[in-house]
Write a protein that holds these residues in place. Structure first.
Motif, mmCIF file in Angstrom:
data_model
loop_
_atom_site.group_PDB
_atom_site.id
_atom_site.type_symbol
_atom_site.label_atom_id
_atom_site.label_comp_id
_atom_site.label_asym_id
_atom_site.label_seq_id
_atom_site.Cartn_x
_atom_site.Cartn_y
_atom_site.Cartn_z
ATOM 1 N N LEU A 57 10.521 28.425 35.939
ATOM 2 C CA LEU A 57 11.453 29.196 36.763
ATOM 3 C C LEU A 57 10.720 29.606 38.029
ATOM 4 C CD1 LEU A 57 13.043 31.412 33.970
ATOM 5 C CD2 LEU A 57 13.781 29.162 34.804
ATOM 6 N N TRP A 58 11.286 29.287 39.171
ATOM 7 C CA TRP A 58 10.611 29.513 40.451
ATOM 8 C C TRP A 58 11.133 30.755 41.144
ATOM 9 C CZ3 TRP A 58 10.461 24.096 43.252
ATOM 10 C CH2 TRP A 58 9.656 23.221 42.522
ATOM 11 N N THR A 59 10.201 31.439 41.805
ATOM 12 C CA THR A 59 10.521 32.541 42.706
ATOM 13 C C THR A 59 9.938 32.183 44.070
ATOM 14 O OG1 THR A 59 8.503 33.751 42.170
ATOM 15 C CG2 THR A 59 10.450 34.227 40.820
ATOM 16 N N ASP A 60 10.282 32.972 45.086
ATOM 17 C CA ASP A 60 9.866 32.645 46.448
ATOM 18 C C ASP A 60 8.681 33.452 46.962
ATOM 19 O OD1 ASP A 60 11.820 30.652 46.805
ATOM 20 O OD2 ASP A 60 13.331 32.183 47.255
ATOM 21 N N SER A 61 8.184 34.421 46.183
ATOM 22 C CA SER A 61 7.080 35.251 46.656
ATOM 23 C C SER A 61 6.406 35.926 45.466
ATOM 24 C CB SER A 61 7.594 36.331 47.620
ATOM 25 O OG SER A 61 8.381 37.274 46.897
ATOM 26 N N PRO A 62 5.186 36.420 45.675
ATOM 27 C CA PRO A 62 4.521 37.157 44.590
ATOM 28 C C PRO A 62 5.306 38.396 44.167
ATOM 29 C CG PRO A 62 2.953 36.631 46.336
ATOM 30 C CD PRO A 62 4.327 36.264 46.839
ATOM 31 N N GLU A 63 5.915 39.071 45.129
ATOM 32 C CA GLU A 63 6.688 40.277 44.826
ATOM 33 C C GLU A 63 7.907 39.933 43.963
ATOM 34 O OE1 GLU A 63 4.247 40.530 48.299
ATOM 35 O OE2 GLU A 63 6.021 39.289 48.053
ATOM 36 N N GLU A 64 8.578 38.871 44.331
ATOM 37 C CA GLU A 64 9.746 38.449 43.558
ATOM 38 C C GLU A 64 9.318 38.000 42.159
ATOM 39 O OE1 GLU A 64 13.667 35.597 43.883
ATOM 40 O OE2 GLU A 64 11.908 35.061 45.067
ATOM 41 N N ALA A 94 7.728 34.232 26.714
ATOM 42 C CA ALA A 94 8.470 33.630 25.612
ATOM 43 C C ALA A 94 9.809 34.346 25.506
ATOM 44 C CB ALA A 94 7.698 33.773 24.302
ATOM 45 N N ASP A 95 10.872 33.580 25.274
ATOM 46 C CA ASP A 95 12.178 34.202 25.081
ATOM 47 C C ASP A 95 12.226 34.867 23.704
ATOM 48 O OD1 ASP A 95 12.823 32.272 23.130
ATOM 49 O OD2 ASP A 95 14.194 31.171 24.429
ATOM 50 N N PRO A 96 13.298 35.573 23.363
ATOM 51 C CA PRO A 96 13.338 36.283 22.076
ATOM 52 C C PRO A 96 13.137 35.383 20.849
ATOM 53 C CG PRO A 96 15.019 37.159 23.509
ATOM 54 C CD PRO A 96 14.450 35.946 24.201
ATOM 55 N N ALA A 97 13.413 34.086 20.969
ATOM 56 C CA ALA A 97 13.209 33.160 19.852
ATOM 57 C C ALA A 97 11.813 32.547 19.859
ATOM 58 C CB ALA A 97 14.259 32.048 19.894
ATOM 59 N N GLY A 98 11.003 32.886 20.868
ATOM 60 C CA GLY A 98 9.641 32.371 20.944
ATOM 61 C C GLY A 98 9.466 31.135 21.800
ATOM 62 N N THR A 99 10.527 30.670 22.460
ATOM 63 C CA THR A 99 10.433 29.500 23.330
ATOM 64 C C THR A 99 9.699 29.880 24.612
ATOM 65 O OG1 THR A 99 12.536 28.711 22.455
ATOM 66 C CG2 THR A 99 11.762 27.703 24.510
ATOM 67 N N LEU A 100 8.645 29.135 24.922
ATOM 68 C CA LEU A 100 7.837 29.431 26.106
ATOM 69 C C LEU A 100 8.510 28.951 27.381
ATOM 70 C CD1 LEU A 100 4.281 28.447 24.834
ATOM 71 C CD2 LEU A 100 5.364 30.699 24.821
ATOM 72 N N PHE A 101 8.270 29.681 28.465
ATOM 73 C CA PHE A 101 8.671 29.258 29.803
ATOM 74 C C PHE A 101 7.733 29.924 30.801
ATOM 75 C CE2 PHE A 101 11.143 33.039 28.851
ATOM 76 C CZ PHE A 101 11.189 33.764 30.030
ATOM 77 N N CYS A 102 7.710 29.418 32.020
ATOM 78 C CA CYS A 102 6.832 29.954 33.058
ATOM 79 C C CYS A 102 7.659 30.505 34.209
ATOM 80 C CB CYS A 102 5.916 28.860 33.599
ATOM 81 S SG CYS A 102 4.744 28.223 32.392
ATOM 82 N N VAL A 103 7.159 31.576 34.818
ATOM 83 C CA VAL A 103 7.725 32.095 36.056
ATOM 84 C C VAL A 103 6.676 31.829 37.126
ATOM 85 C CG1 VAL A 103 8.628 34.115 37.267
ATOM 86 C CG2 VAL A 103 9.015 33.864 34.801
ATOM 87 N N ILE A 104 7.051 31.047 38.117
ATOM 88 C CA ILE A 104 6.103 30.538 39.103
ATOM 89 C C ILE A 104 6.418 31.080 40.491
ATOM 90 C CG2 ILE A 104 5.300 28.426 40.261
ATOM 91 C CD1 ILE A 104 5.726 26.993 37.615
ATOM 92 N N ASP A 105 5.363 31.494 41.188
ATOM 93 C CA ASP A 105 5.474 31.863 42.600
ATOM 94 C C ASP A 105 5.385 30.569 43.395
ATOM 95 O OD1 ASP A 105 5.200 32.692 45.215
ATOM 96 O OD2 ASP A 105 3.234 33.606 44.904
ATOM 97 N N SER A 106 6.522 30.029 43.813
ATOM 98 C CA SER A 106 6.534 28.729 44.496
ATOM 99 C C SER A 106 6.047 28.811 45.945
ATOM 100 C CB SER A 106 7.942 28.112 44.448
ATOM 101 O OG SER A 106 8.844 28.858 45.210
ATOM 102 N N SER A 107 5.785 30.008 46.445
ATOM 103 C CA SER A 107 5.283 30.135 47.821
ATOM 104 C C SER A 107 3.832 29.674 47.920
ATOM 105 C CB SER A 107 5.420 31.557 48.335
ATOM 106 O OG SER A 107 4.496 32.430 47.685
ATOM 107 N N ARG A 108 3.166 29.538 46.787
ATOM 108 C CA ARG A 108 1.759 29.115 46.797
ATOM 109 C C ARG A 108 1.693 27.667 46.482
ATOM 110 N NH1 ARG A 108 -2.116 32.707 43.793
ATOM 111 N NH2 ARG A 108 -0.766 32.690 42.028
#
Length: 108
Positions: A57-64, A94-108
């Motif tokens: 999952l991408w975000t646009d900045s470190p703050e976001e 990890a979501d409530p069921a334990g499925t992993l995902f990443c939150v990425i700062d796409s500005s870097r």
């Protein structure tokens, strides 16, 4: 705005890149293991034989990124303990069921 930036597929790029690029009408990105939509904007497909299949999952900045991680934790996600590289642009949850995902700062 939080969005699906990539689906990481546990797959050997040498064996599957041609198939997935034709199946999804994608083209190779700057990283040869990354397939990007050829015409319309949309999520990338990251072929990686050393990683588990998961969403990036991408975000646009470190703050976001920080705000979205906190929001997702409040929704029930859990932080995953791991050794991060010093310059990591991602946070593993990890979501409530334990499925992993990443939150990425796409500005870097």
């Amino acid at each position: 705005m939080l969005r699906i930036g990539a689906v990481v597929l546990n797959s050997d790029p040498a064996q599957t890149a041609s198939f997935w690029s034709r199946a999804l009408r994608c083209q190779p990105g700057a990283n040869p293991d990354l397939l990007v939509p050829a015409s319309a904007p949309g999520p990338h497909l990251h072929l990686d034989s050393t990683d588990n299949t998961h969403l990036d999952l991408w975000t646009d900045s470190p703050e976001e990124q920080r705000a979205e991680v906190e929001r997702l934790v409040q929704l029930g996600a859990k932080r995953v303990a791991r050794d991060y590289p010093e310059d990591a642009d991602f946070v593993v949850l990890a979501d409530p069921a334990g499925t992993l995902f990443c939150v990425i700062d796409s500005s870097r």
